[in-house]
Scaffold this motif. Structure first.
Motif, PDB file in Angstrom:
ATOM      1  N   THR A  17     -19.395  64.687 -52.988  1.00 35.23           N
ATOM      2  CA  THR A  17     -19.536  63.728 -54.083  1.00 35.23           C
ATOM      3  C   THR A  17     -18.795  64.267 -55.305  1.00 35.23           C
ATOM      4  OG1 THR A  17     -21.618  64.757 -54.736  1.00 35.23           O
ATOM      5  CG2 THR A  17     -21.762  62.844 -53.272  1.00 35.23           C
ATOM      6  N   SER A  18     -17.499  64.366 -55.166  1.00 34.60           N
ATOM      7  CA  SER A  18     -16.670  65.044 -56.141  1.00 34.60           C
ATOM      8  C   SER A  18     -16.111  64.117 -57.222  1.00 34.60           C
ATOM      9  CB  SER A  18     -15.507  65.709 -55.407  1.00 34.60           C
ATOM     10  OG  SER A  18     -14.533  66.151 -56.304  1.00 34.60           O
ATOM     11  N   ARG A  19     -16.359  64.471 -58.463  1.00 33.71           N
ATOM     12  CA  ARG A  19     -15.716  63.762 -59.571  1.00 33.71           C
ATOM     13  C   ARG A  19     -14.202  63.971 -59.517  1.00 33.71           C
ATOM     14  NH1 ARG A  19     -20.408  65.634 -62.006  1.00 33.71           N
ATOM     15  NH2 ARG A  19     -21.620  64.046 -63.080  1.00 33.71           N
ATOM     16  N   THR A  20     -13.805  65.178 -59.141  1.00 39.18           N
ATOM     17  CA  THR A  20     -12.378  65.501 -59.064  1.00 39.18           C
ATOM     18  C   THR A  20     -11.685  64.608 -58.038  1.00 39.18           C
ATOM     19  OG1 THR A  20     -12.854  67.795 -59.657  1.00 39.18           O
ATOM     20  CG2 THR A  20     -10.703  67.348 -58.667  1.00 39.18           C
ATOM     21  N   ALA A  21     -12.261  64.481 -56.853  1.00 40.02           N
ATOM     22  CA  ALA A  21     -11.662  63.649 -55.813  1.00 40.02           C
ATOM     23  C   ALA A  21     -11.647  62.179 -56.235  1.00 40.02           C
ATOM     24  CB  ALA A  21     -12.405  63.820 -54.491  1.00 40.02           C
ATOM     25  N   ALA A  22     -12.719  61.722 -56.869  1.00 40.29           N
ATOM     26  CA  ALA A  22     -12.754  60.338 -57.357  1.00 40.29           C
ATOM     27  C   ALA A  22     -11.669  60.119 -58.412  1.00 40.29           C
ATOM     28  CB  ALA A  22     -14.137  60.011 -57.928  1.00 40.29           C
ATOM     29  N   LEU A  23     -11.515  61.082 -59.297  1.00 38.38           N
ATOM     30  CA  LEU A  23     -10.481  60.993 -60.329  1.00 38.38           C
ATOM     31  C   LEU A  23      -9.093  60.991 -59.685  1.00 38.38           C
ATOM     32  CD1 LEU A  23      -9.812  60.974 -63.375  1.00 38.38           C
ATOM     33  CD2 LEU A  23      -9.767  63.479 -63.252  1.00 38.38           C
ATOM     34  N   ALA A  24      -8.868  61.857 -58.697  1.00 44.43           N
ATOM     35  CA  ALA A  24      -7.582  61.915 -58.001  1.00 44.43           C
ATOM     36  C   ALA A  24      -7.276  60.573 -57.341  1.00 44.43           C
ATOM     37  CB  ALA A  24      -7.591  63.040 -56.968  1.00 44.43           C
ATOM     38  N   GLY A  25      -8.281  59.962 -56.719  1.00 45.90           N
ATOM     39  CA  GLY A  25      -8.098  58.645 -56.107  1.00 45.90           C
ATOM     40  C   GLY A  25      -7.766  57.581 -57.130  1.00 45.90           C
ATOM     41  N   LEU A  75       0.592  65.571 -56.929  1.00 44.89           N
ATOM     42  CA  LEU A  75      -0.462  65.661 -57.935  1.00 44.89           C
ATOM     43  C   LEU A  75      -1.533  66.563 -57.333  1.00 44.89           C
ATOM     44  CD1 LEU A  75      -2.056  62.776 -59.978  1.00 44.89           C
ATOM     45  CD2 LEU A  75      -3.446  64.572 -58.956  1.00 44.89           C
ATOM     46  N   VAL A  76      -1.853  67.647 -58.030  1.00 42.53           N
ATOM     47  CA  VAL A  76      -2.851  68.601 -57.550  1.00 42.53           C
ATOM     48  C   VAL A  76      -4.057  68.528 -58.479  1.00 42.53           C
ATOM     49  CG1 VAL A  76      -3.346  71.014 -57.026  1.00 42.53           C
ATOM     50  CG2 VAL A  76      -1.041  70.103 -56.647  1.00 42.53           C
ATOM     51  N   ALA A  77      -5.192  68.084 -57.943  1.00 46.83           N
ATOM     52  CA  ALA A  77      -6.418  67.967 -58.730  1.00 46.83           C
ATOM     53  C   ALA A  77      -7.457  68.932 -58.179  1.00 46.83           C
ATOM     54  CB  ALA A  77      -6.950  66.534 -58.675  1.00 46.83           C
ATOM     55  N   ALA A 102       9.514  73.347 -53.837  1.00 46.05           N
ATOM     56  CA  ALA A 102      10.893  73.329 -54.349  1.00 46.05           C
ATOM     57  C   ALA A 102      11.418  71.897 -54.346  1.00 46.05           C
ATOM     58  CB  ALA A 102      11.781  74.229 -53.504  1.00 46.05           C
ATOM     59  N   GLY A 103      12.061  71.513 -55.440  1.00 46.67           N
ATOM     60  CA  GLY A 103      12.626  70.175 -55.549  1.00 46.67           C
ATOM     61  C   GLY A 103      11.617  69.092 -55.841  1.00 46.67           C
ATOM     62  N   LYS A 104      10.387  69.461 -56.131  1.00 52.10           N
ATOM     63  CA  LYS A 104       9.334  68.474 -56.366  1.00 52.10           C
ATOM     64  C   LYS A 104       8.896  68.459 -57.824  1.00 52.10           C
ATOM     65  CE  LYS A 104       8.018  68.944 -51.655  1.00 52.10           C
ATOM     66  NZ  LYS A 104       9.197  68.212 -51.250  1.00 52.10           N
ATOM     67  N   VAL A 105       8.408  67.310 -58.254  1.00 50.71           N
ATOM     68  CA  VAL A 105       7.758  67.181 -59.549  1.00 50.71           C
ATOM     69  C   VAL A 105       6.266  67.315 -59.277  1.00 50.71           C
ATOM     70  CG1 VAL A 105       7.369  65.687 -61.546  1.00 50.71           C
ATOM     71  CG2 VAL A 105       9.588  65.654 -60.387  1.00 50.71           C
ATOM     72  N   VAL A 106       5.570  68.108 -60.092  1.00 48.30           N
ATOM     73  CA  VAL A 106       4.156  68.404 -59.831  1.00 48.30           C
ATOM     74  C   VAL A 106       3.330  68.116 -61.085  1.00 48.30           C
ATOM     75  CG1 VAL A 106       2.517  70.197 -59.138  1.00 48.30           C
ATOM     76  CG2 VAL A 106       4.820  70.175 -58.158  1.00 48.30           C
ATOM     77  N   LEU A 107       2.166  67.512 -60.880  1.00 49.51           N
ATOM     78  CA  LEU A 107       1.214  67.246 -61.959  1.00 49.51           C
ATOM     79  C   LEU A 107      -0.094  67.967 -61.657  1.00 49.51           C
ATOM     80  CD1 LEU A 107       0.105  65.834 -64.491  1.00 49.51           C
ATOM     81  CD2 LEU A 107      -0.348  63.819 -63.051  1.00 49.51           C
ATOM     82  N   PRO A 108      -0.453  68.993 -62.462  1.00 53.42           N
ATOM     83  CA  PRO A 108      -1.752  69.662 -62.288  1.00 53.42           C
ATOM     84  C   PRO A 108      -2.845  68.965 -63.106  1.00 53.42           C
ATOM     85  CG  PRO A 108      -0.370  70.920 -63.801  1.00 53.42           C
ATOM     86  CD  PRO A 108       0.414  69.704 -63.405  1.00 53.42           C
ATOM     87  N   ILE A 109      -3.968  68.692 -62.463  1.00 51.85           N
ATOM     88  CA  ILE A 109      -5.136  68.089 -63.122  1.00 51.85           C
ATOM     89  C   ILE A 109      -6.346  68.943 -62.774  1.00 51.85           C
ATOM     90  CG2 ILE A 109      -6.679  66.080 -63.208  1.00 51.85           C
ATOM     91  CD1 ILE A 109      -3.945  65.444 -64.397  1.00 51.85           C
ATOM     92  N   MET A 110      -7.144  69.291 -63.790  1.00 48.45           N
ATOM     93  CA  MET A 110      -8.372  70.053 -63.529  1.00 48.45           C
ATOM     94  C   MET A 110      -9.563  69.363 -64.179  1.00 48.45           C
ATOM     95  SD  MET A 110      -7.155  74.043 -63.741  1.00 48.45           S
ATOM     96  CE  MET A 110      -8.386  74.700 -62.606  1.00 48.45           C
ATOM     97  N   THR A 111     -10.716  69.559 -63.576  1.00 50.92           N
ATOM     98  CA  THR A 111     -11.967  69.057 -64.133  1.00 50.92           C
ATOM     99  C   THR A 111     -12.929  70.231 -64.272  1.00 50.92           C
ATOM    100  OG1 THR A 111     -12.914  68.587 -61.950  1.00 50.92           O
ATOM    101  CG2 THR A 111     -11.679  66.796 -63.011  1.00 50.92           C
ATOM    102  N   GLY A 112     -13.849  70.099 -65.212  1.00 53.22           N
ATOM    103  CA  GLY A 112     -14.835  71.154 -65.399  1.00 53.22           C
ATOM    104  C   GLY A 112     -15.909  70.751 -66.381  1.00 53.22           C
ATOM    105  N   GLY A 113     -16.927  71.568 -66.435  1.00 51.14           N
ATOM    106  CA  GLY A 113     -18.090  71.254 -67.246  1.00 51.14           C
ATOM    107  C   GLY A 113     -18.013  71.683 -68.696  1.00 51.14           C
ATOM    108  N   SER A 114     -17.033  72.513 -69.047  1.00 52.47           N
ATOM    109  CA  SER A 114     -16.985  73.055 -70.401  1.00 52.47           C
ATOM    110  C   SER A 114     -15.548  73.090 -70.920  1.00 52.47           C
ATOM    111  CB  SER A 114     -17.539  74.483 -70.389  1.00 52.47           C
ATOM    112  OG  SER A 114     -17.205  75.164 -71.578  1.00 52.47           O
ATOM    113  N   PRO A 115     -15.368  72.766 -72.201  1.00 47.12           N
ATOM    114  CA  PRO A 115     -14.029  72.870 -72.781  1.00 47.12           C
ATOM    115  C   PRO A 115     -13.514  74.313 -72.787  1.00 47.12           C
ATOM    116  CG  PRO A 115     -15.561  71.836 -74.349  1.00 47.12           C
ATOM    117  CD  PRO A 115     -16.346  72.214 -73.134  1.00 47.12           C
TER     118      PRO A 115
END
Length: 186
Positions: A17-25, A75-77, A102-115
């Motif tokens: 029940t991942s917020r991260t996976a839901a956000l990635a979707g 996109l890596v979440a 190599a040769g790819k455009v990548v977007l890192p996304i992270m989730t967490g409980g604290s700033p």
């Protein structure tokens, strides 16, 4: 396929029940609305034994490795775990070929409980993506867990996170669209 770029969205949460996976979707849907061909992988659904044994040829694992190879963008979440990315994501990234991005455009996304973990995007996730040879890592984003509402009929993101998150996602989409396309001449 026209200007459509192939994107693979990797959701690196071990939770069912991942917020991260839901956000990635949710972000995958946004990228589809931009005209991209988007595939999604929840790393937790890969065969655990093969993942932990770094068996890149195992069914399921080989398909993801090939999907990454075929993608124009990734996109890596991941949720923050111990001030870094999740172990299940690490297991997948560890078995990839040295220059898998190599040769790819990548977007890192992270989730967490604290700033307090906001810097994990740049100090934990970005370096490993860079070491895999990513051509262009667009500025990523950190989303607080409390800004992701899974109880709504469809995922809702608090405005203070949604606006900048959509900006980085749209920048990722634009960076993919701006990539030169190869044309054959005879």
């Amino acid at each position: 396929m026209g200007n459509s770029q192939r994107i693979l969205v990797l959701a690196g949460s071990p939770s069912t029940t991942s917020r991260t996976a839901a956000l990635a979707g949710h972000l995958a849907g946004r990228l589809r609305s931009h005209g991209h061909d988007v595939g999604e992988v929840r790393v937790r659904d890969l065969p655990a034994g093969a993942l932990l044994a770094a068996d890149a040829g195992a069914p399921g694992i080989a398909e993801v490795v090939q999907a990454i190879a075929d993608a124009d963008g990734v996109l890596v979440a991941t949720p923050v775990y111990k001030a870094a990315y999740s172990g299940v994501l690490k297991a997948l990234l560890d078995l990839l070929p040295q220059f898998a991005l190599a040769g790819k455009v990548v977007l890192p996304i992270m989730t967490g409980g604290s700033p307090a973990h906001v810097l994990a995007v740049d100090y934990a996730l970005r370096p490993v993506l860079s070491s895999l040879g990513a051509e262009h890592i667009v500025p990523g984003w950190f989303v607080l867990d409390r800004h992701i509402d899974l109880a709504a009929p469809s995922l809702r993101i608090a405005p203070e996170s949604a606006d900048p998150l959509y900006q980085v996602t749209d920048a990722f989409s634009a960076a993919l669209a701006a990539r030169p396309t190869l044309t054959c001449t005879t």
